[in-house]
Design a protein around this motif. Structure first.
Motif, PDB file in Angstrom:
ATOM      1  N   ALA A  22       6.921 -44.926 -77.218  1.00  0.00           N
ATOM      2  CA  ALA A  22       6.143 -46.145 -77.433  1.00  0.00           C
ATOM      3  C   ALA A  22       5.897 -46.362 -78.918  1.00  0.00           C
ATOM      4  O   ALA A  22       5.918 -47.495 -79.418  1.00  0.00           O
ATOM      5  N   GLY A  23       5.677 -45.275 -79.641  1.00  0.00           N
ATOM      6  CA  GLY A  23       5.485 -45.387 -81.080  1.00  0.00           C
ATOM      7  C   GLY A  23       6.732 -45.866 -81.787  1.00  0.00           C
ATOM      8  O   GLY A  23       6.661 -46.649 -82.741  1.00  0.00           O
ATOM      9  N   MET A  24       7.898 -45.407 -81.337  1.00  0.00           N
ATOM     10  CA  MET A  24       9.142 -45.839 -81.971  1.00  0.00           C
ATOM     11  C   MET A  24       9.422 -47.308 -81.682  1.00  0.00           C
ATOM     12  O   MET A  24       9.968 -48.025 -82.534  1.00  0.00           O
TER      13      MET A  24
ATOM     14  N   GLY B  17       7.599 -44.348 -92.762  1.00  0.00           N
ATOM     15  CA  GLY B  17       6.441 -45.067 -92.242  1.00  0.00           C
ATOM     16  C   GLY B  17       6.288 -44.977 -90.735  1.00  0.00           C
ATOM     17  O   GLY B  17       5.224 -45.309 -90.197  1.00  0.00           O
ATOM     18  N   PHE B  18       7.322 -44.517 -90.049  1.00  0.00           N
ATOM     19  CA  PHE B  18       7.253 -44.371 -88.592  1.00  0.00           C
ATOM     20  C   PHE B  18       6.243 -43.314 -88.175  1.00  0.00           C
ATOM     21  O   PHE B  18       5.800 -43.296 -87.017  1.00  0.00           O
ATOM     22  N   GLU B  19       5.872 -42.417 -89.094  1.00  0.00           N
ATOM     23  CA  GLU B  19       4.976 -41.318 -88.724  1.00  0.00           C
ATOM     24  C   GLU B  19       3.656 -41.825 -88.156  1.00  0.00           C
ATOM     25  O   GLU B  19       3.102 -41.228 -87.224  1.00  0.00           O
TER      26      GLU B  19
ATOM     27  N   VAL C  35      10.959 -36.761 -82.858  1.00  0.00           N
ATOM     28  CA  VAL C  35      11.406 -37.992 -83.498  1.00  0.00           C
ATOM     29  C   VAL C  35      12.864 -38.287 -83.134  1.00  0.00           C
ATOM     30  O   VAL C  35      13.216 -39.414 -82.768  1.00  0.00           O
ATOM     31  N   PHE C  36      13.712 -37.278 -83.214  1.00  0.00           N
ATOM     32  CA  PHE C  36      15.125 -37.481 -82.931  1.00  0.00           C
ATOM     33  C   PHE C  36      15.336 -37.934 -81.485  1.00  0.00           C
ATOM     34  O   PHE C  36      16.147 -38.827 -81.206  1.00  0.00           O
ATOM     35  N   ALA C  37      14.589 -37.324 -80.573  1.00  0.00           N
ATOM     36  CA  ALA C  37      14.709 -37.703 -79.168  1.00  0.00           C
ATOM     37  C   ALA C  37      14.216 -39.128 -78.940  1.00  0.00           C
ATOM     38  O   ALA C  37      14.803 -39.887 -78.157  1.00  0.00           O
ATOM     39  N   SER C  38      13.140 -39.520 -79.621  1.00  0.00           N
ATOM     40  CA  SER C  38      12.608 -40.868 -79.478  1.00  0.00           C
ATOM     41  C   SER C  38      13.587 -41.910 -79.984  1.00  0.00           C
ATOM     42  O   SER C  38      13.787 -42.959 -79.359  1.00  0.00           O
ATOM     43  N   VAL C  39      14.219 -41.634 -81.118  1.00  0.00           N
ATOM     44  CA  VAL C  39      15.205 -42.577 -81.653  1.00  0.00           C
ATOM     45  C   VAL C  39      16.391 -42.701 -80.696  1.00  0.00           C
ATOM     46  O   VAL C  39      16.891 -43.802 -80.439  1.00  0.00           O
TER      47      VAL C  39
END
Length: 379
Positions: A73-75, A56-58, A111-115
């Motif tokens: 910001a999205g994460m 659902g993070f997409e 995504v990996f970098a954001s997490v």
């Protein structure tokens, strides 16, 4: 760190409901009362939800295709949504696929970098799952390097190629839409699928070798959308011991008989059926063929699915909640959470008993979500 003693609430402990106070201090659950006392009469306290698979993070990372990518910001927004739905540990399931777009390696790296950037700053425990397409052979080495670089501990294998259509020389359904998402022309996208399908004979050995290497790193591994007992046995032989969203009773039964863990989709339970026409999750739960319920693509679904299992008479309240807390924690090897016991992480949700609305979420002893009248009691 916060120290509180919650009183007058019903508490879902391992043995069932209890009226005894629940205390939190130094990030863990305590035996003796600690800190300020808070009256939670009319509320229930349950273990925090552990989500073993969710994408659902997409919608936060890429709210509109081709227009904007929110990245960090999205994460942060995703972590807030998780907490609002009682999820204290989230396994973010990201594709590494030939399908491209939000399923391609480039987006996966974002995504990996954001997490990595956001996880240390939020209470919810954000973790990564890499979903690898089985026929994406030329990208196996790159995916394996990403697992090592980002410390990913869970890899799940998917196969989204429409093999039957490709073998017959026919165009797959929804080709134009899928090509648009990938950023390719329909002709280029079809040619890629045909080339990947043509290498099917190479896939089993490549998977054998990759799974062996991942196992040496201690990676947990799962297969997605199992359909047969033979398919599940093949994955088990590779050390792939989690069956995510099996599509048939046969596959789920084979997983259970082989000692594997079965994960089902919570939205399937809430909806009452599979959106793809496969076996209903409620049927598998009724047969005792489920160890954990996951959000899949909708973060409100785990809590709603647990209560739906109670309403359907499939499970009692304690059994149902274990499907979204202790069950997924165990399959992920997280023995420090999933139950409200002294010494474990203070991961909990407070729910309005009348409405079953989540009003407070605590993750690792930190307030992750707080809403409504309960805020006045705490503040």
């Amino acid at each position: 760190m916060i120290e509180l003693s919650f009183e007058n609430a019903r508490v879902m402990r391992p043995g069932g409901w209890s009226d005894a106070p629940l205390s939190v201090a130094k990030g863990v659950i305590c035996d003796a009362p600690e800190g300020r006392r808070v009256d939670l009469g009319g509320y229930d306290i349950l273990p925090g939800i552990v989500d073993a698979h969710g994408d659902g993070f997409e919608r936060h990372m890429a709210p509109r295709r081709g227009a904007l990518r929110e990245r960090d910001a999205g994460m942060v927004a995703c972590a807030a949504e998780l907490a609002a739905n009682g999820i204290t540990t989230a396994m973010l399931a990201q594709f590494w696929s030939w399908e491209g777009g939000m399923r391609g390696p480039e987006f996966a790296e974002e995504v990996f970098a954001s997490v990595a950037a956001v996880a240390p700053t939020v209470p919810v425990d954000l973790r990564l799952q890499l979903r690898l397409e089985t026929h994406f052979l030329d990208a196996f080495a790159q995916a394996e390097a990403a697992v090592e670089r980002w410390g990913i501990g869970y890899v799940v294998f998917n196969d989204h190629l429409p093999h039957a259509r490709l073998a017959e020389g026919r165009k797959p359904p929804r080709l134009n839409g899928q090509a648009l998402k990938s950023g390719r022309s329909p002709e280029t996208h079809l040619a890629l699928m045909q080339a990947l399908h043509a290498r099917s004979a190479e896939v089993p050995q490549a998977l054998d070798e990759l799974c062996a290497r991942l196992a040496t790193r201690g990676c947990r591994m799962g297969s997605h959308d199992d359909r047969s007992a033979e398919g599940r046995a093949a994955w088990r032989a590779r050390g792939v011991r989690v069956s995510e969203f099996p599509e048939t009773v046969e596959a789920a039964q084979a997983a259970r008989e082989g000692g594997d863990t079965v994960v089902l989709g919570a939205p399937n339970v809430v909806r009452g059926a599979s959106h793809a026409g496969n076996v209903a999750a409620s049927e598998l739960i009724g047969l005792g063929l489920c160890d954990a319920l996951a959000s899949d693509y909708h973060y409100p679904a785990p809590a709603r699915a647990a209560w739906r299992c109670v309403e359907l008479g499939l499970l009692d309240e304690a059994q149902a909640w274990r499907m979204v807390s202790e069950g997924p924690a165990r399959l992920l090897g997280l023995e420090d959470r999933g139950r409200l016991e002294a010494g474990l992480r203070a991961d909990l949700v407070v729910m309005d008993r009348a409405t079953r609305r989540i009003v407070l979420t605590m993750a690792g002893g930190r307030i992750a979500w707080l809403s409504g009248e309960i805020a006045e009691r705490l503040l």
